[in-house]
Each structure stands twice: as C-alpha cells, then as structure tokens.
Motif scaffolding. Structure first.
Motif, PDB file in Angstrom:
ATOM      1  N   GLN A  20       6.953  -7.395  93.530  1.00 20.06           N
ATOM      2  CA  GLN A  20       7.567  -6.583  92.628  1.00 20.06           C
ATOM      3  C   GLN A  20       8.966  -7.352  92.148  1.00 20.06           C
ATOM      4  OE1 GLN A  20       8.572  -3.133  94.732  1.00 20.06           O
ATOM      5  NE2 GLN A  20       7.343  -1.754  93.768  1.00 20.06           N
ATOM      6  N   LEU A  30       9.970 -11.752  84.275  1.00 17.32           N
ATOM      7  CA  LEU A  30      10.487 -10.910  83.275  1.00 17.32           C
ATOM      8  C   LEU A  30      11.890 -11.025  82.678  1.00 17.32           C
ATOM      9  CD1 LEU A  30       8.875  -7.266  83.996  1.00 17.32           C
ATOM     10  CD2 LEU A  30       8.136  -8.942  82.274  1.00 17.32           C
ATOM     11  N   ALA A  60      11.571  -2.034  79.477  1.00 19.47           N
ATOM     12  CA  ALA A  60      10.452  -1.220  79.819  1.00 19.47           C
ATOM     13  C   ALA A  60      10.191  -1.421  81.249  1.00 19.47           C
ATOM     14  CB  ALA A  60       9.532  -0.916  78.802  1.00 19.47           C
ATOM     15  N   TYR A  61       9.739  -2.726  81.375  1.00 17.74           N
ATOM     16  CA  TYR A  61       9.232  -2.962  82.742  1.00 17.74           C
ATOM     17  C   TYR A  61      10.374  -3.335  83.925  1.00 17.74           C
ATOM     18  CZ  TYR A  61       4.556  -3.388  80.310  1.00 17.74           C
ATOM     19  OH  TYR A  61       3.348  -3.210  79.568  1.00 17.74           O
ATOM     20  N   LEU A  62      11.447  -3.314  83.387  1.00 19.13           N
ATOM     21  CA  LEU A  62      12.563  -3.779  84.286  1.00 19.13           C
ATOM     22  C   LEU A  62      13.270  -2.429  84.810  1.00 19.13           C
ATOM     23  CD1 LEU A  62      14.079  -6.950  82.561  1.00 19.13           C
ATOM     24  CD2 LEU A  62      12.726  -6.895  84.621  1.00 19.13           C
ATOM     25  N   GLU A  63      12.990  -1.294  84.334  1.00 24.80           N
ATOM     26  CA  GLU A  63      13.608  -0.146  84.997  1.00 24.80           C
ATOM     27  C   GLU A  63      13.450  -0.020  86.235  1.00 24.80           C
ATOM     28  OE1 GLU A  63      12.076   3.093  82.727  1.00 24.80           O
ATOM     29  OE2 GLU A  63      13.424   2.587  80.701  1.00 24.80           O
ATOM     30  N   ARG A  83       7.552 -10.383  89.827  1.00 26.25           N
ATOM     31  CA  ARG A  83       7.562  -9.880  88.552  1.00 26.25           C
ATOM     32  C   ARG A  83       8.736  -9.623  87.884  1.00 26.25           C
ATOM     33  NH1 ARG A  83       2.637  -5.394  89.471  1.00 26.25           N
ATOM     34  NH2 ARG A  83       0.961  -6.880  89.677  1.00 26.25           N
ATOM     35  N   ARG A  84       9.597  -9.268  88.425  1.00 22.45           N
ATOM     36  CA  ARG A  84      11.035  -8.931  87.955  1.00 22.45           C
ATOM     37  C   ARG A  84      11.600 -10.116  87.517  1.00 22.45           C
ATOM     38  NH1 ARG A  84      14.492  -4.306  87.768  1.00 22.45           N
ATOM     39  NH2 ARG A  84      16.609  -4.841  87.783  1.00 22.45           N
ATOM     40  N   ARG A  93      12.733 -12.704  79.366  1.00 22.18           N
ATOM     41  CA  ARG A  93      13.452 -12.017  78.408  1.00 22.18           C
ATOM     42  C   ARG A  93      14.667 -12.852  77.859  1.00 22.18           C
ATOM     43  NH1 ARG A  93      17.970  -9.028  77.817  1.00 22.18           N
ATOM     44  NH2 ARG A  93      17.810  -7.079  76.987  1.00 22.18           N
ATOM     45  N   ARG A  97       5.302   4.902  77.925  1.00 20.30           N
ATOM     46  CA  ARG A  97       6.779   4.712  78.325  1.00 20.30           C
ATOM     47  C   ARG A  97       7.286   3.335  77.422  1.00 20.30           C
ATOM     48  NH1 ARG A  97       8.627   1.208  82.318  1.00 20.30           N
ATOM     49  NH2 ARG A  97       6.649   1.047  83.058  1.00 20.30           N
ATOM     50  N   LEU A  98       6.282   2.299  77.391  1.00 12.87           N
ATOM     51  CA  LEU A  98       6.569   1.069  76.551  1.00 12.87           C
ATOM     52  C   LEU A  98       6.970   1.508  75.051  1.00 12.87           C
ATOM     53  CD1 LEU A  98       6.921  -1.989  76.284  1.00 12.87           C
ATOM     54  CD2 LEU A  98       4.319  -2.078  76.031  1.00 12.87           C
TER      55      LEU A  98
END
Length: 356
Positions: A129, A136, A115-118, A132-133, A140, A50-51
């Motif tokens: 969760q 990120l 990709a990790y924030l979807e 981490r969000r 970012r 996915r990344l």
C-alpha cells in the motif's frame, strides 16, 4: 448574420450584440452543463464507480469556465461587432479557452490519482500500500506539473509578441543553450530522481527511516525534496536526490515488523536462568510484544561483567522503542530487588603485608 435574422435585416444595438455572446450564450451553455452534471450524478449515485464519481466531481469550476468561453467563441462570429473589437474579443476568448482547457484537464487527471489516494496510511500499513501510494503521489505531481507547463507554453506561443521575444532570445543558440542547460540541470536531476524513487521505491510514505543520524517517518515526497517527520516533531527536509545517491536505513522496506535487542551488563554471579524467566514474564505481560521472537542469551564475557542480550520482536518501530524501555526498567528493578549483588561491581582485594 444572427442579428439580421432576429430583427429582419436591421442591425441590433451594440449593447444587445454584446449581450448575446458574452451573457446569453454562456448562460445557456452553463444551464445545459448543469443538467448534464445532474443527470450523471443521478446515474452514478448508486454505482461502485468511485473513480468516475471523483473525476466528475472535481474540477467542475474549470469545466464551467471552459464551456462558457467555448460558448463565447462560438457566438462571436454570429453577431455584428466592429472588426477590431471582434478580433480582440475572439483572441482573448481563445487564450482563455486554452487556459481553461488546460486547467480542466489537469484537475481531472489529478482527480483520477486522488481517487486512489483516499484514506490515510498508518505505520502498520502494508508495504505494498505504501509503495502504490508513493508512486501515485509522485506521478500525480509530475502530471500536474506537466499540465501546467504545457498550458503555459501553449498560451505563450499563441501571443505573437511573446513568441517573437522568445525566438529572438534563442536566436544565438550557442551561449543561450549552454546557460539554459546549466540552469535546467538541477530541475532535470530532481525530476529523474523523483521518477527513480517512484519506480524503485527506496523509500515510501510512512516508512521509518534513519537519515543523517535522525530517526523519523517519511511524511512528504515532492518533486524536489522529501520531508522526514522526526520523533520529536521536527521536520527534516532532504533534497530528493539524496535518496538516490547515498545509503539510508529503511526500517520498514518490506514490513513494519522489527527485531531489536536490549543489552544488560551484569556481574558474573547473575543467575541467567532467573533473568531469562523474568524477561519472558515481562514480554508476555505486555501487548507491545507481537509474540514472534524472544530469546535471552549470554553474548559476551567482559573483564568485569557478563553481557546478556534480550532479543525481542514488535509490530512496528514505535512499539519496539517502548518495549525496549519497558524491558530495561523492569529488568533493573527485578535485579535490584532480588539479586542486588548481581549488578556490576568492582572488587578490591587487600592482602596483609608481612615483615620478612
């Protein structure tokens, strides 16, 4: 030269010399890039990468501009152009290439974070969760800001006139350094505060917080401010440094689950056992209660009333608010119907005065 090889030593017309580096070479490069993208898309279509798929898909426009300018830069020396025109075109292509490369790299780095924030986080999202969000998103924005700043700096230093102006402005480093330091202090402070929030996690996206007497959820964390979406659909914008310098109440720091109370003040004649049974019936009949904690206790004796506390648990702050309101409404209705004399009362005793 390419032009001599193509026509046997004779010079190409000017229009054809311009067509090769500015049209033909970029077109061929873009066709090759399209084939490479199509091949990579086919290879990654059925994979779990996915990344890689996100990085490949995002920023394709920036990559196309980069490849086209690179083709122009490579083809320019191979054609016969007037010296002044060739130098001007080469310099413009080089500057454009720096901007395009910075643009493409910034988009690819942002795509790696995206990709990790979807996916959206609700109020019941796990605290890990949300942590981490939040990290990120903050990193970012820092990465994108750093990419933009670095690209702009490289472009400005590549222009002799701008570089000379910059050097002359900072020739007197005394006053200029002090002014620049004072001007940059808020930006640096906000940058450090953003990094602290990303690492120490006093708040996260989706957290239920109480700030300046306002209750709401953390909706946005930027490099300079935090947006709190209040319960009445307003937006409370708070400087990001506020959260590193002042105490805040975070209701979902480790979990969205909550304990809260409802206080009722009754007359001394209230039947506590019946009240406890009714409160238990109320919580067991509603899905708002998560069945973790429940208790009914007499917590204080006032001069004219009894203070009774109903302790309850709920999965999140929204459910807890509704559960408290439900408990108040139904307890009052129960007491008013079954034990109306148990509601708070004021008693007045009148004694007859007798003549001596």
């Amino acid at each position: 030269m390419l032009s001599n090889l193509l026509v046997g030593g004779r010079e190409l017309p000017l229009w054809l010399s311009l067509l090769i580096p500015f049209v033909l070479a970029p077109a061929l490069a873009l066709v090759a890039l399209r084939l490479v993208h199509a091949l990579l898309d086919r290879v990654l279509a059925g994979s779990q990468a996915r990344l890689l798929r996100r990085i490949l898909a995002d920023g394709r426009g920036a990559v196309r501009v980069t490849i086209a300018l690179l083709a122009v830069e490579v083809a320019l020396p191979a054609v016969d152009l007037p010296t002044a025109a060739e130098q001007a075109a080469s310099r413009a292509a080089a500057l454009g290439l720096v901007v395009a490369i910075g643009w493409a790299l910034t988009r690819k780095v942002a795509a790696a974070f995206d990709a990790y924030l979807e996916g959206e986080l609700g109020e019941n999202a796990d605290w890990l969760q949300r942590r981490r969000r939040t990290q990120l998103i903050v990193f970012r924005r820092l990465a994108v800001s750093a990419g933009i700043t670095l690209t702009a700096g490289l472009v400005l230093t590549a222009i002799p006139a701008v570089r000379a102006v910059g050097l002359s402005l900072f020739a007197s480093a005394g006053v200029a350094g002090i002014v620049a330091g004072l001007a940059a202090r808020p930006a640096v402070s906000n940058l450090i505060a953003g990094i602290q929030i990303a690492l120490t996690q006093p708040i996260r996206l989706g957290d239920a917080v109480l700030v300046e007497g306002e209750w709401g959820h953390v909706a946005e964390i930027t490099a300079t401010y935090v947006t709190i979406a209040t319960w009445d659909q307003r937006s409370l914008v708070v400087p990001i440094g506020y959260f590193t310098e002042r105490p805040i109440r975070n209701w979902t720091k480790t979990s969205a689950q909550l304990l809260d109370t409802v206080f009722v003040h009754m007359d001394y004649t209230v039947p506590v056992a019946e009240l406890r049974a009714e409160a238990q019936r109320i919580v067991e009949a509603t899905p708002l209660w998560d069945r973790r904690v429940f208790a009914v206790q007499v917590t204080d004796l006032k001069e004219r009333s009894v203070e009774i506390r109903v302790l309850m648990s709920a999965a999140n702050s929204g459910a807890m608010f509704d559960l408290r309101c439900l408990m108040r409404e139904q307890l009052i209705a129960f007491l008013a119907e079954k034990y109306p004399r148990s509601l708070p009362q004021a008693r007045l005793a009148v004694s007859e005065l007798r003549a001596a």
